[in-house]
Design an enzyme around this catalytic site. Structure first.
Site, PDB file in Angstrom:
ATOM      1  N   CYS A   3      -7.626  -6.155  -4.679  1.00 29.75           N
ATOM      2  CA  CYS A   3      -6.889  -5.510  -4.623  1.00 29.75           C
ATOM      3  C   CYS A   3      -8.152  -4.516  -4.421  1.00 29.75           C
ATOM      4  O   CYS A   3      -8.437  -3.794  -6.187  1.00 29.75           O
ATOM      5  CB  CYS A   3      -5.432  -4.759  -5.142  1.00 29.75           C
ATOM      6  N   ASP A  29     -11.036   8.705   3.135  1.00 32.64           N
ATOM      7  CA  ASP A  29     -11.639   7.286   3.539  1.00 32.64           C
ATOM      8  C   ASP A  29     -12.563   7.572   3.407  1.00 32.64           C
ATOM      9  O   ASP A  29     -13.524   7.994   4.249  1.00 32.64           O
ATOM     10  CB  ASP A  29     -10.208   7.864   4.470  1.00 32.64           C
ATOM     11  N   GLY A  91      -1.431  -2.550  11.665  1.00 29.06           N
ATOM     12  CA  GLY A  91      -2.908  -3.215  11.099  1.00 29.06           C
ATOM     13  C   GLY A  91      -2.972  -2.259   9.371  1.00 29.06           C
ATOM     14  O   GLY A  91      -3.880  -1.676   9.167  1.00 29.06           O
ATOM     15  N   THR A  93      -4.691  -3.383   6.867  1.00 27.14           N
ATOM     16  CA  THR A  93      -5.237  -3.807   5.874  1.00 27.14           C
ATOM     17  C   THR A  93      -6.107  -3.980   4.688  1.00 27.14           C
ATOM     18  O   THR A  93      -6.525  -4.734   4.399  1.00 27.14           O
ATOM     19  CB  THR A  93      -6.718  -3.027   6.873  1.00 27.14           C
ATOM     20  N   HIS A  96      -2.293  -2.752  -0.858  1.00 27.58           N
ATOM     21  CA  HIS A  96      -1.617  -1.385  -1.502  1.00 27.58           C
ATOM     22  C   HIS A  96      -0.864  -0.639  -0.784  1.00 27.58           C
ATOM     23  O   HIS A  96      -2.289   0.685   0.017  1.00 27.58           O
ATOM     24  CB  HIS A  96      -2.942  -0.783  -3.021  1.00 27.58           C
ATOM     25  N   HIS A  98      -0.365   3.124   0.900  1.00 28.91           N
ATOM     26  CA  HIS A  98      -1.358   4.108   0.465  1.00 28.91           C
ATOM     27  C   HIS A  98      -0.583   4.684   2.253  1.00 28.91           C
ATOM     28  O   HIS A  98       0.018   4.536   2.772  1.00 28.91           O
ATOM     29  CB  HIS A  98      -3.111   3.704   1.051  1.00 28.91           C
ATOM     30  N   HIS A 100      -1.969   7.939   4.842  1.00 32.61           N
ATOM     31  CA  HIS A 100      -3.233   8.435   4.783  1.00 32.61           C
ATOM     32  C   HIS A 100      -2.167  10.207   5.748  1.00 32.61           C
ATOM     33  O   HIS A 100      -1.477  10.360   6.279  1.00 32.61           O
ATOM     34  CB  HIS A 100      -3.594   8.320   7.070  1.00 32.61           C
TER      35      HIS A 100
HETATM   36  P1  5GP Z   1      -4.935   0.057   6.587  1.00 31.50           P
HETATM   37  O1  5GP Z   1      -5.750   0.216   7.818  1.00 31.50           O
HETATM   38  O2  5GP Z   1      -4.290  -0.471   5.300  1.00 31.50           O
HETATM   39  O3  5GP Z   1      -3.384   1.580   6.843  1.00 31.50           O
HETATM   40  O4  5GP Z   1      -5.577   1.969   6.025  1.00 31.50           O
HETATM   41  C1  5GP Z   1      -6.814   0.852   4.819  1.00 31.50           C
HETATM   42  C2  5GP Z   1      -7.734   2.174   4.925  1.00 31.50           C
HETATM   43  O5  5GP Z   1      -8.953   2.418   4.151  1.00 31.50           O
HETATM   44  C3  5GP Z   1      -9.018   2.613   6.133  1.00 31.50           C
HETATM   45  O6  5GP Z   1      -9.020   3.399   7.224  1.00 31.50           O
HETATM   46  C4  5GP Z   1     -10.471   1.883   5.002  1.00 31.50           C
HETATM   47  O7  5GP Z   1     -10.939   3.237   5.986  1.00 31.50           O
HETATM   48  C5  5GP Z   1      -9.935   2.308   4.009  1.00 31.50           C
HETATM   49  N1  5GP Z   1     -10.652   1.700   2.867  1.00 31.50           N
HETATM   50  C6  5GP Z   1     -11.015   0.817   2.660  1.00 31.50           C
HETATM   51  N2  5GP Z   1     -11.844   0.191   1.588  1.00 31.50           N
HETATM   52  C7  5GP Z   1     -12.074   1.531   0.913  1.00 31.50           C
HETATM   53  C8  5GP Z   1     -13.287   1.607   0.205  1.00 31.50           C
HETATM   54  O8  5GP Z   1     -13.726   0.781  -0.085  1.00 31.50           O
HETATM   55  N3  5GP Z   1     -13.100   3.378  -0.361  1.00 31.50           N
HETATM   56  C9  5GP Z   1     -11.797   3.836   0.762  1.00 31.50           C
HETATM   57  N4  5GP Z   1     -12.676   5.564   0.376  1.00 31.50           N
HETATM   58  N5  5GP Z   1     -11.538   4.263   2.095  1.00 31.50           N
HETATM   59  C10 5GP Z   1     -11.243   2.430   1.976  1.00 31.50           C
HETATM   60 ZN    ZN Z   2      -3.322  -2.540  -5.773  1.00 34.27          ZN
END
Ligand code: 5GP
Ligand code: ZN
Length: 112
Positions: A3, A29, A91, A93, A96, A98, A100
């Protein structure tokens, strides 16, 4: 477990720390969608909003106590948006949990 956010919490993947305490980690991010784009995560691995239960929801309450402190520290005086994508249709990705924090400009009202 493979993860990336657990690896970020462990310091195995570098990140820009915004806030940290014993329960929560917040960092910038890597692909910001707004002038301020911060991710707030529980240090404990939870997959998504679907994994919040009466046994672990205290950390989510704590995250929502921390979010206004982060917003104030980031000078998001005009307001901000808190988003958690849950599952494929949203969406998500990174699996874990989180939240925003998006701000620093007038955000689009588009929700879907
Ligand atoms: P999701 O699309 O799951 O809601 O958001 C995942 C977020 O994690 C995305 O906005 C993406 O830019 C961010 N993200 C993915 N990998 C990394 C990383 O290695 N470091 C940081 N700081 N952000 C990440
Ligand atoms: Zn995790």
């Amino acid at each position: 477990m493979d993860c990336i956010f657990c690896k970020i919490v462990a310091g195995e993947i570098p990140s820009t720390t915004v806030y940290e305490d014993e329960l929560v980690y917040a960092f910038r991010d890597i692909n910001p969608m707004a002038p301020t784009h911060i991710l707030v995560i529980p240090k404990e691995h939870l997959g998504s909003v679907n994994d919040i239960t009466p046994y672990n929801s205290a950390v989510v309450a704590h995250i929502f106590e921390v979010i206004p402190q982060i917003a104030a520290a980031e000078n998001l005086t005009g307001g901000y948006r808190v988003v958690s994508n849950c599952g494929q249709d949203a969406g998500q990705t990174v699996h874990h949990l989180h939240f925003h924090i998006l701000g620093g400009k007038e955000l689009s009202l588009q929700m879907a």
